[in-house]
Design a protein around this motif. Structure first.
Motif, PDB file in Angstrom:
ATOM      1  N   TRP A  59       0.841  -1.203   0.000  1.00  0.00           N
ATOM      2  CA  TRP A  59       0.000   0.000   0.000  1.00  0.00           C
ATOM      3  C   TRP A  59       0.876   1.253   0.000  1.00  0.00           C
ATOM      4  CZ3 TRP A  59      -0.430   3.821   3.849  1.00  0.00           C
ATOM      5  CH2 TRP A  59      -1.434   4.758   3.638  1.00  0.00           C
ATOM      6  N   THR A  60       1.934   1.238   0.811  1.00  0.00           N
ATOM      7  CA  THR A  60       2.853   2.379   0.871  1.00  0.00           C
ATOM      8  C   THR A  60       3.573   2.569  -0.453  1.00  0.00           C
ATOM      9  OG1 THR A  60       3.182   1.981   3.240  1.00  0.00           O
ATOM     10  CG2 THR A  60       4.790   3.397   2.125  1.00  0.00           C
ATOM     11  N   SER A  62       2.560   1.667  -3.473  1.00  0.00           N
ATOM     12  CA  SER A  62       1.617   2.189  -4.466  1.00  0.00           C
ATOM     13  C   SER A  62       1.325   3.659  -4.220  1.00  0.00           C
ATOM     14  CB  SER A  62       0.312   1.379  -4.436  1.00  0.00           C
ATOM     15  OG  SER A  62       0.550   0.025  -4.734  1.00  0.00           O
ATOM     16  N   LEU A  63       1.180   4.027  -2.951  1.00  0.00           N
ATOM     17  CA  LEU A  63       0.878   5.414  -2.600  1.00  0.00           C
ATOM     18  C   LEU A  63       2.010   6.339  -3.040  1.00  0.00           C
ATOM     19  CD1 LEU A  63      -1.191   7.212  -1.048  1.00  0.00           C
ATOM     20  CD2 LEU A  63       0.243   6.898   0.968  1.00  0.00           C
ATOM     21  N   ILE A  64       3.250   5.940  -2.717  1.00  0.00           N
ATOM     22  CA  ILE A  64       4.405   6.785  -3.063  1.00  0.00           C
ATOM     23  C   ILE A  64       4.604   6.821  -4.577  1.00  0.00           C
ATOM     24  CG2 ILE A  64       6.900   7.032  -2.840  1.00  0.00           C
ATOM     25  CD1 ILE A  64       6.664   5.809  -0.049  1.00  0.00           C
ATOM     26  N   ASN A  66       2.461   6.449  -6.973  1.00  0.00           N
ATOM     27  CA  ASN A  66       1.438   7.231  -7.648  1.00  0.00           C
ATOM     28  C   ASN A  66       1.450   8.694  -7.222  1.00  0.00           C
ATOM     29  OD1 ASN A  66       0.619   4.898  -8.927  1.00  0.00           O
ATOM     30  ND2 ASN A  66      -0.943   4.427  -7.402  1.00  0.00           N
ATOM     31  N   ALA A  67       2.147   8.993  -6.113  1.00  0.00           N
ATOM     32  CA  ALA A  67       2.264  10.375  -5.673  1.00  0.00           C
ATOM     33  C   ALA A  67       3.407  11.102  -6.365  1.00  0.00           C
ATOM     34  CB  ALA A  67       2.476  10.425  -4.152  1.00  0.00           C
ATOM     35  N   SER A 194      -3.021   4.938 -11.752  1.00  0.00           N
ATOM     36  CA  SER A 194      -1.599   4.626 -11.687  1.00  0.00           C
ATOM     37  C   SER A 194      -0.800   5.693 -12.417  1.00  0.00           C
ATOM     38  CB  SER A 194      -1.341   3.248 -12.324  1.00  0.00           C
ATOM     39  OG  SER A 194       0.031   2.936 -12.304  1.00  0.00           O
TER      40      SER A 194
END
Length: 304
Positions: A59-60, A62-64, A66-67, A194
Motif C-alpha cells: 500500500w505504501t 503504491s501510494l508513493i 502514484n504520488a 496509476s
C-alpha cells in the motif's frame, strides 16, 4: 553512588568509576551486541505479522509511486532519448516485437492478462512457499524484495519515463486499448489509478527475476528450477510485446535487484540462499525452568 573520589596533588577531587560501574558498562555492551545478533538471526516468521507487513508495504509503495509527479514533458523527452540510445546500440526491436505479437490475437490477449496478474500472483506464491518451506531464508529473501522495491521508488522520482505506447509520434500499439482487455493499471479505464510515467525501472523484471532466482536456487525438482528461469525470460518478452517497457527498463530492474541482494548480504552476512533452512528459536529462560540470574536463554534448532 557507585563512584569513589581521589585527591590530586593540586588538592582537587575527581571521580573514579567503581568496579561495579565498569562491569555494568561491559554488560550493557555485551547486551547490545547480543540484541543486534538476535536481530540478524533468522527466525520462524509469524503469519499475522507477514500478512500485515506485506499489505502495508505494498500500500505504501503504491501510494508513493502514484504520488510521484507525472512529469509528462520530461518523461516523453526521456523516452525519446532511450529510444535513440537503443537505436544507436542496435537493440531497438521493441516496435517489431510489439507489432508481431499483436498480430496473433490469442497470444497478445494472453500477454495482457499475464502482465496484469502474474506479477502479483507468482511473487506472493514464492513468498508463501518460502514462508512454509524455507523459514530460515524467508526474512533475508523478503528483505531483498523490499530493498529492490524501495530503491525503484527513487528511480521513479528521479527519472520519469513514458512507456513506448505513450511516445509522441511512435507507431507502438497499446495492446490493452486495442483488444479491450484488462491488462494494465496504466491503460484503458484504470489509467487514472496509476502513474503512467513511472516505467524506469521495471519492477515486473525486478520481481520476476527475484522469483526466478529464488526458485532456481531452492527448488529440488529440476523442471521446476527450469520454470524458475523461464519466468523472468517470459516476463521480459511480455513487457516489450505489450509496449509497456523498453529493454533498458529491464536493465534498471536488474540493477535494483542487485542493490536488494547487496542490502541482504550486508545485513545477514550471506546471500539468502546460502542461509540455513533451519530456524533457531530462542526460548525464554523461565519457560525452560532455568534460573533468571543473568543466564542467557538457550537456543534450540527447529527443523522445517
Amino acid at each position: 553512588m557507585g563512584e569513589t573520589t581521589v585527591t590530586t596533588l593540586e588538592g582537587r577531587q575527581r571521580p573514579v568509576a567503581s568496579p561495579g560501574a565498569a562491569e555494568r558498562n561491559s554488560r550493557d555492551g555485551r547486551g547490545l551486541a547480543r540484541r543486534l545478533r538476535d536481530l540478524r538471526t533468522p527466525r520462524r516468521p509469524r503469519l499475522w505479522f507477514e500478512i500485515l507487513l506485506i499489505a502495508v508495504s505494498y500500500w505504501t509503495y503504491s501510494l508513493i509511486r502514484n504520488a510521484v509527479p507525472e512529469q509528462k514533458t520530461q518523461a516523453l523527452r526521456n523516452a525519446d532519448w532511450i529510444w535513440r540510445v537503443e537505436q544507436d546500440l542496435g537493440i531497438a526491436v521493441e516496435q517489431s516485437v510489439n507489432h508481431a505479437v499483436d498480430s496473433v490475437t490469442w497470444l497478445i490477449v494472453g500477454m495482457n492478462y499475464y502482465y496484469a496478474t502474474l506479477h502479483f500472483v507468482v511473487t506472493l506464491g514464492v513468498l508463501v512457499w518460502l514462508f512454509r518451506s524455507h523459514p530460515g531464508r524467508y526474512a533475508a529473501a523478503r528483505l531483498v524484495l523490499f530493498a529492490t522495491t524501495a530503491v525503484a521508488l527513487v528511480g521513479y522520482y528521479l527519472y520519469p519515463l513514458a512507456p513506448p505506447r505513450l511516445m509522441n509520434g511512435s507507431d507502438f500499439i497499446d495492446t490493452v486499448v486495442v483488444h479491450h482487455t484488462w491488462g494494465s493499471m496504466a491503460s484503458g479505464d484504470l489509467k487514472n489509478m496509476s502513474n503512467q510515467y513511472a516505467a524506469m525501472p521495471s519492477m515486473h523484471i525486478g520481481w520476476s527475476l527475484w522469483c526466478g532466482l529464488t526458485i532456481f536456487a531452492l527448488a529440488s525438482v529440476p523442471w521446476v528450477r527450469v520454470l524458475g528461469l523461464l519466468y523472468p525470460t517470459a516476463t521480459l518478452l511480455v513487457i516489450v510485446a505489450t509496449a509497456n517497457h523498453f529493454w533498458l527498463d529491464a536493465v534498471g530492474g536488474m540493477i535494483c535487484l542487485t542493490f536488494g541482494f547487496l542490502v541482504a548480504r550486508l545485513w545477514y552476512g550471506s546471500l539468502p540462499y546460502a542461509l540455513t533452512r533451519e530456524v533457531a528459536v530462542r526460548e525464554a529462560a523461565a519457560a525452560e525452568g532455568e534460573p533468571r540470574s543473568g543466564t542467557p536463554p538457550r537456543e534450540r534448532v527447529q527443523r522445517d
